[in-house]
Design a protein around this motif. Sequence first.
Motif, PDB file in Angstrom:
ATOM      1  N   THR A   2       0.832  -1.200   0.000  1.00 21.70           N
ATOM      2  CA  THR A   2       0.000   0.000   0.000  1.00 21.70           C
ATOM      3  C   THR A   2       0.867   1.250   0.000  1.00 21.70           C
ATOM      4  OG1 THR A   2      -1.712  -1.171   1.237  1.00 21.70           O
ATOM      5  CG2 THR A   2      -1.823   1.223   1.236  1.00 21.70           C
ATOM      6  N   LYS A   3       0.514   2.173  -0.853  1.00 23.56           N
ATOM      7  CA  LYS A   3       1.209   3.458  -0.903  1.00 23.56           C
ATOM      8  C   LYS A   3       0.586   4.394   0.113  1.00 23.56           C
ATOM      9  CE  LYS A   3       2.525   2.835  -5.624  1.00 23.56           C
ATOM     10  NZ  LYS A   3       3.762   3.223  -6.161  1.00 23.56           N
ATOM     11  N   THR A   4       1.431   5.222   0.742  1.00 26.78           N
ATOM     12  CA  THR A   4       0.984   6.119   1.801  1.00 26.78           C
ATOM     13  C   THR A   4       1.094   7.562   1.345  1.00 26.78           C
ATOM     14  OG1 THR A   4       1.704   4.557   3.490  1.00 26.78           O
ATOM     15  CG2 THR A   4       1.353   6.825   4.194  1.00 26.78           C
ATOM     16  N   ILE A   5       0.002   8.289   1.523  1.00 22.02           N
ATOM     17  CA  ILE A   5      -0.062   9.700   1.176  1.00 22.02           C
ATOM     18  C   ILE A   5      -0.110  10.499   2.476  1.00 22.02           C
ATOM     19  CG2 ILE A   5      -1.308  11.498  -0.086  1.00 22.02           C
ATOM     20  CD1 ILE A   5      -0.188   9.001  -1.736  1.00 22.02           C
ATOM     21  N   LEU A  45      -5.103   3.340  -1.045  1.00 26.50           N
ATOM     22  CA  LEU A  45      -4.041   4.193  -0.518  1.00 26.50           C
ATOM     23  C   LEU A  45      -4.202   4.384   0.988  1.00 26.50           C
ATOM     24  CD1 LEU A  45      -4.139   7.037  -3.200  1.00 26.50           C
ATOM     25  CD2 LEU A  45      -2.444   5.198  -3.032  1.00 26.50           C
ATOM     26  N   ARG A  66      10.562  11.872   3.426  1.00 29.71           N
ATOM     27  CA  ARG A  66      11.494  11.468   2.367  1.00 29.71           C
ATOM     28  C   ARG A  66      11.785   9.975   2.474  1.00 29.71           C
ATOM     29  NH1 ARG A  66      16.594  13.849   2.429  1.00 29.71           N
ATOM     30  NH2 ARG A  66      16.653  13.636   0.169  1.00 29.71           N
ATOM     31  N   THR A  68       9.801   7.572   2.791  1.00 27.70           N
ATOM     32  CA  THR A  68       8.846   6.783   3.573  1.00 27.70           C
ATOM     33  C   THR A  68       7.401   7.014   3.153  1.00 27.70           C
ATOM     34  OG1 THR A  68       8.614   8.454   5.318  1.00 27.70           O
ATOM     35  CG2 THR A  68      10.384   6.824   5.580  1.00 27.70           C
ATOM     36  N   ARG A  69       7.127   8.071   2.404  1.00 31.37           N
ATOM     37  CA  ARG A  69       5.777   8.367   1.929  1.00 31.37           C
ATOM     38  C   ARG A  69       5.821   8.451   0.406  1.00 31.37           C
ATOM     39  NH1 ARG A  69       6.339   7.927   6.559  1.00 31.37           N
ATOM     40  NH2 ARG A  69       5.021   8.592   8.275  1.00 31.37           N
ATOM     41  N   ASP A  70       4.701   8.115  -0.212  1.00 31.01           N
ATOM     42  CA  ASP A  70       4.658   8.047  -1.672  1.00 31.01           C
ATOM     43  C   ASP A  70       4.121   9.317  -2.318  1.00 31.01           C
ATOM     44  OD1 ASP A  70       5.484   5.158  -2.078  1.00 31.01           O
ATOM     45  OD2 ASP A  70       3.867   4.979  -0.600  1.00 31.01           O
ATOM     46  N   GLY A  71       3.653  10.243  -1.529  1.00 28.99           N
ATOM     47  CA  GLY A  71       3.168  11.518  -2.032  1.00 28.99           C
ATOM     48  C   GLY A  71       2.793  12.420  -0.870  1.00 28.99           C
ATOM     49  N   ALA A  95       8.919  12.390  -4.447  1.00 23.09           N
ATOM     50  CA  ALA A  95       7.646  11.885  -4.966  1.00 23.09           C
ATOM     51  C   ALA A  95       6.697  13.054  -5.266  1.00 23.09           C
ATOM     52  CB  ALA A  95       7.046  10.918  -3.949  1.00 23.09           C
ATOM     53  N   LEU A 144       0.289   8.319  -9.181  1.00 18.90           N
ATOM     54  CA  LEU A 144       1.048   7.159  -8.711  1.00 18.90           C
ATOM     55  C   LEU A 144       0.827   5.937  -9.597  1.00 18.90           C
ATOM     56  CD1 LEU A 144       0.593   7.552  -4.861  1.00 18.90           C
ATOM     57  CD2 LEU A 144       2.622   8.095  -6.229  1.00 18.90           C
TER      58      LEU A 144
END
Length: 146
Positions: A2-5, A45, A66, A68-71, A95, A144
């Motif tokens: 899972t990507k984290t915003i 997300l 930086r 650790t998060r995707d956006g 990102a 993404l």
Amino acid sequence: MTKTILFLNGPNLNLLGKRQVEIYGDVTLEQIENDCRALGDSLGLAVEFRQSNHEGGLVDMIHEARGTRDGIIINPGAYSHTSVAILDALNTFEAPVLEVHISNIHKREAFRHHSYVSQRAEGVMAGFGTEGYQLALRRMATLLAE
């Protein structure tokens, strides 16, 4: 995976729903977070919300994101118009970044028409009310996926 915003909210946004409701509406930051979490779940997300009234606190949160998060989706509040430090921190984030403003900053006082953060953001949502947060999250999902 899972990507984290990361949603970052600047000064006075902790008072949403109580402060200048004629401009910002009566929806609280907690309600916005709940709506974005539900939308994030449907988009696959993870959503994290943070808020600070302090410029350095926001810079620290960007640094922590930086790698650790995707956006980042950021409503820098008044720091939009004054903070080169937040712009510099965002420039170190690898990102996508989107900027959100509840009101249309271009219809307000002249000093609000310029945003340093916009120089880094892939897009800006302004004037869509609190719905702008969800619009930004949908756009982030698209970015993404590309």
